[in-house]
Write a protein that holds these residues in place. Sequence first.
Motif: not given
Length: 302
Positions: A263-272
């Motif tokens: 899908h030419e997208g992006a998948l990122t993760v933010n975590s604390t």
Amino acid sequence: MVLQNLQQTQLQLLQHEKMSALGNLVAGVAHEINNPLGFIASNLQPAIDYVNDLFKLIDLYQTKIPETELDIADEIAAIDLDYVREDLPKLINSMKLGVERISYISTSLRTFSRSDKDYKVPFDIHEGIDSTILILKHRLKASEDRPEIKIIKEYGNLPQIECFPGQLNQVFMNILANAIDALEDSNQGRSFAEISAQLNQITVKTESSEDGQSVLIRIRDNGIGMTDQLKQKIFEHFFTTKGVGKGTGLGLAIAHQIVIEEHEGALTVNSTLSKGTEFVITLPVKVTASKSVQKIMVKSGE
């Protein structure tokens, strides 16, 4: 490089077969539900009409024959006619609401299990998310150990996007299931009262980008979070923090691959750590022309 490509191909084949089997099962269940559901739905309104006709007939009898026989009066008192007259329409309306609810479930099942074509098609992201949440509803319900996991939806006004809906539903499934796992892990060693004081919740927020060329889906839990070292490995193939038999380490790797490559997208993760985790999916509204042409040429064997 060759080994990595081989692993990715094997991963795709494995997951395709898994999702195909699940899709066929879900689609079959939805189809079987539709037959009796249609019968009940089509007969509810005639049933309401018949009940109203009978009540009118009873009213006419009581008007024409105000002095009833003792045994008839006793039967009217025994069945509590006034209560029946008041409650029966409510009962039928409840059945009607139940049918509508089942119809919604059936539609959601079909949305989740829809087969992808060889090309991207317009899709309502919110329908995909809702259908996935419905599939996972059994894992969200309250149990002896914890209250219900609360789902908070903060949906923006999104356009339909060009995508492979079945694949995106798979991404939503993997990320939401991962969030539920994280919450269940965070509950270890905590009492029902402690969990109730800080309820488990998953927030799903959607919004359009400022330029309107892409959409963002944020899926956030208030679970245990993760360390920086774990964040760096979370999308690697076969990496998992779950015990033996509880995870394959494929779910997030597949989700990443679908979003990035398909899908030419992006998948990122933010975590604390100890505060929760947020996955952010970014998807273009329309597929680029060059990529679209390449896909068609490959599929047609040119």
